[in-house]
Motif scaffolding. Structure first.
Motif, PDB file in Angstrom:
ATOM      1  N   LEU A   1      28.212  27.522  16.285  1.00  0.00           N
ATOM      2  CA  LEU A   1      28.348  26.191  16.841  1.00  0.00           C
ATOM      3  C   LEU A   1      29.288  26.277  18.039  1.00  0.00           C
ATOM      4  O   LEU A   1      30.452  26.650  17.914  1.00  0.00           O
ATOM      5  CB  LEU A   1      28.896  25.214  15.802  1.00  0.00           C
ATOM      6  CG  LEU A   1      29.041  23.770  16.263  1.00  0.00           C
ATOM      7  CD1 LEU A   1      27.673  23.181  16.610  1.00  0.00           C
ATOM      8  CD2 LEU A   1      29.714  22.935  15.192  1.00  0.00           C
ATOM      9  N   VAL A   2      28.780  25.954  19.241  1.00  0.00           N
ATOM     10  CA  VAL A   2      29.574  25.972  20.464  1.00  0.00           C
ATOM     11  C   VAL A   2      30.112  24.561  20.661  1.00  0.00           C
ATOM     12  O   VAL A   2      29.341  23.603  20.743  1.00  0.00           O
ATOM     13  CB  VAL A   2      28.717  26.413  21.674  1.00  0.00           C
ATOM     14  CG1 VAL A   2      29.542  26.413  22.942  1.00  0.00           C
ATOM     15  CG2 VAL A   2      28.100  27.776  21.421  1.00  0.00           C
ATOM     16  N   PRO A   3      31.444  24.402  20.717  1.00  0.00           N
ATOM     17  CA  PRO A   3      32.021  23.056  20.821  1.00  0.00           C
ATOM     18  C   PRO A   3      31.743  22.414  22.182  1.00  0.00           C
ATOM     19  O   PRO A   3      31.433  23.109  23.155  1.00  0.00           O
ATOM     20  CB  PRO A   3      33.516  23.304  20.633  1.00  0.00           C
ATOM     21  CG  PRO A   3      33.735  24.718  20.977  1.00  0.00           C
ATOM     22  CD  PRO A   3      32.458  25.443  20.673  1.00  0.00           C
ATOM     23  N   PRO A   4      31.872  21.086  22.261  1.00  0.00           N
ATOM     24  CA  PRO A   4      31.666  20.420  23.553  1.00  0.00           C
ATOM     25  C   PRO A   4      32.762  20.824  24.532  1.00  0.00           C
ATOM     26  O   PRO A   4      33.870  21.184  24.127  1.00  0.00           O
ATOM     27  CB  PRO A   4      31.766  18.932  23.213  1.00  0.00           C
ATOM     28  CG  PRO A   4      32.520  18.871  21.946  1.00  0.00           C
ATOM     29  CD  PRO A   4      32.247  20.147  21.227  1.00  0.00           C
ATOM     30  N   ARG A   5      32.425  20.775  25.822  1.00  0.00           N
ATOM     31  CA  ARG A   5      33.428  21.117  26.825  1.00  0.00           C
ATOM     32  C   ARG A   5      33.143  20.358  28.111  1.00  0.00           C
ATOM     33  O   ARG A   5      32.029  19.907  28.346  1.00  0.00           O
ATOM     34  CB  ARG A   5      33.501  22.614  27.081  1.00  0.00           C
ATOM     35  CG  ARG A   5      32.306  23.196  27.786  1.00  0.00           C
ATOM     36  CD  ARG A   5      32.447  24.699  27.979  1.00  0.00           C
ATOM     37  NE  ARG A   5      31.473  25.157  28.947  1.00  0.00           N
ATOM     38  CZ  ARG A   5      31.770  25.513  30.187  1.00  0.00           C
ATOM     39  NH1 ARG A   5      33.006  25.502  30.599  1.00  0.00           N
ATOM     40  NH2 ARG A   5      30.836  25.901  31.019  1.00  0.00           N
ATOM     41  N   ILE A   6      34.170  20.246  28.924  1.00  0.00           N
ATOM     42  CA  ILE A   6      34.064  19.577  30.216  1.00  0.00           C
ATOM     43  C   ILE A   6      33.966  20.649  31.288  1.00  0.00           C
ATOM     44  O   ILE A   6      34.712  21.625  31.265  1.00  0.00           O
ATOM     45  CB  ILE A   6      35.293  18.686  30.471  1.00  0.00           C
ATOM     46  CG1 ILE A   6      35.366  17.582  29.414  1.00  0.00           C
ATOM     47  CG2 ILE A   6      35.252  18.091  31.863  1.00  0.00           C
ATOM     48  CD1 ILE A   6      36.652  16.796  29.456  1.00  0.00           C
TER      49      ILE A   6
ATOM     50  N   GLU B   1      27.533  18.837  25.814  1.00  0.00           N
ATOM     51  CA  GLU B   1      27.539  18.521  24.384  1.00  0.00           C
ATOM     52  C   GLU B   1      27.608  19.796  23.543  1.00  0.00           C
ATOM     53  O   GLU B   1      27.267  20.879  24.010  1.00  0.00           O
ATOM     54  CB  GLU B   1      26.271  17.735  24.019  1.00  0.00           C
ATOM     55  CG  GLU B   1      26.135  16.411  24.731  1.00  0.00           C
ATOM     56  CD  GLU B   1      27.202  15.402  24.346  1.00  0.00           C
ATOM     57  OE1 GLU B   1      27.717  15.468  23.208  1.00  0.00           O
ATOM     58  OE2 GLU B   1      27.517  14.543  25.179  1.00  0.00           O
ATOM     59  N   GLU B   2      28.051  19.635  22.298  1.00  0.00           N
ATOM     60  CA  GLU B   2      28.066  20.796  21.414  1.00  0.00           C
ATOM     61  C   GLU B   2      26.638  21.225  21.130  1.00  0.00           C
ATOM     62  O   GLU B   2      25.709  20.418  21.177  1.00  0.00           O
ATOM     63  CB  GLU B   2      28.829  20.500  20.131  1.00  0.00           C
ATOM     64  CG  GLU B   2      28.128  19.607  19.149  1.00  0.00           C
ATOM     65  CD  GLU B   2      28.961  19.388  17.898  1.00  0.00           C
ATOM     66  OE1 GLU B   2      30.119  19.821  17.833  1.00  0.00           O
ATOM     67  OE2 GLU B   2      28.428  18.775  16.973  1.00  0.00           O
ATOM     68  N   ARG B   3      26.486  22.510  20.864  1.00  0.00           N
ATOM     69  CA  ARG B   3      25.147  23.034  20.634  1.00  0.00           C
ATOM     70  C   ARG B   3      25.224  24.241  19.697  1.00  0.00           C
ATOM     71  O   ARG B   3      26.298  24.810  19.491  1.00  0.00           O
ATOM     72  CB  ARG B   3      24.478  23.426  21.949  1.00  0.00           C
ATOM     73  CG  ARG B   3      25.166  24.549  22.686  1.00  0.00           C
ATOM     74  CD  ARG B   3      24.607  24.710  24.100  1.00  0.00           C
ATOM     75  NE  ARG B   3      24.974  25.963  24.690  1.00  0.00           N
ATOM     76  CZ  ARG B   3      26.161  26.271  25.198  1.00  0.00           C
ATOM     77  NH1 ARG B   3      27.143  25.413  25.142  1.00  0.00           N
ATOM     78  NH2 ARG B   3      26.389  27.443  25.756  1.00  0.00           N
TER      79      ARG B   3
END
Length: 91
Positions: free
Chosen positions: A70-75, A56-58
Motif C-alpha cells: 500500500l503506497v500512502p497518499p502524497r503531495i 491518492e493512495e494506491r
C-alpha cells in the motif's frame, strides 16, 4: 547548473552579496514548500505556476517478490510555465 553556480550568477547579476541571495532563495523555496503543504498554488508572474496535487493512495506490486504494497497518499508539485517564459525559452 548546480546550486552554487546558480547563487553566484544571481549574486553577480543583481549586484548583491552571495549570502543575501542564498537567504532569499532559501526563503523562496521554504515558502513554496509551506504553501504546497497547504495545497495552495503558487503563481509567479512571468515565470509560471506551481500547483500542488494530491496523489491518492494506491496498491503497488513489488516486481521481484510479487508482494502487494500500500503506497500512502502524497503531495507533489506540478509546474506550468507562463507564456512569457515559454516565449523567452523558444526565442
Amino acid at each position: 547548473m548546480d546550486n552554487k553556480t546558480f547563487l553566484e550568477t544571481l549574486s553577480h547579476r543583481l549586484d548583491i552579496s552571495l549570502g543575501t541571495v542564498s537567504t532569499l532563495v532559501e526563503a523562496l523555496s521554504g515558502e513554496v514548500a509551506r504553501q504546497a503543504g497547504n495545497l495552495d498554488q503558487i503563481v509567479i508572474p512571468g515565470f509560471g505556476i506551481f500547483e500542488p496535487r494530491l496523489r491518492e493512495e494506491r496498491v503497488s506490486v513489488h516486481p521481484a517478490s510479487g508482494k502487494r504494497l500500500l503506497v500512502p497518499p502524497r503531495i507533489y508539485l506540478a509546474f506550468k510555465q507562463s507564456p512569457i517564459l515559454k516565449q523567452k525559452i523558444n526565442s
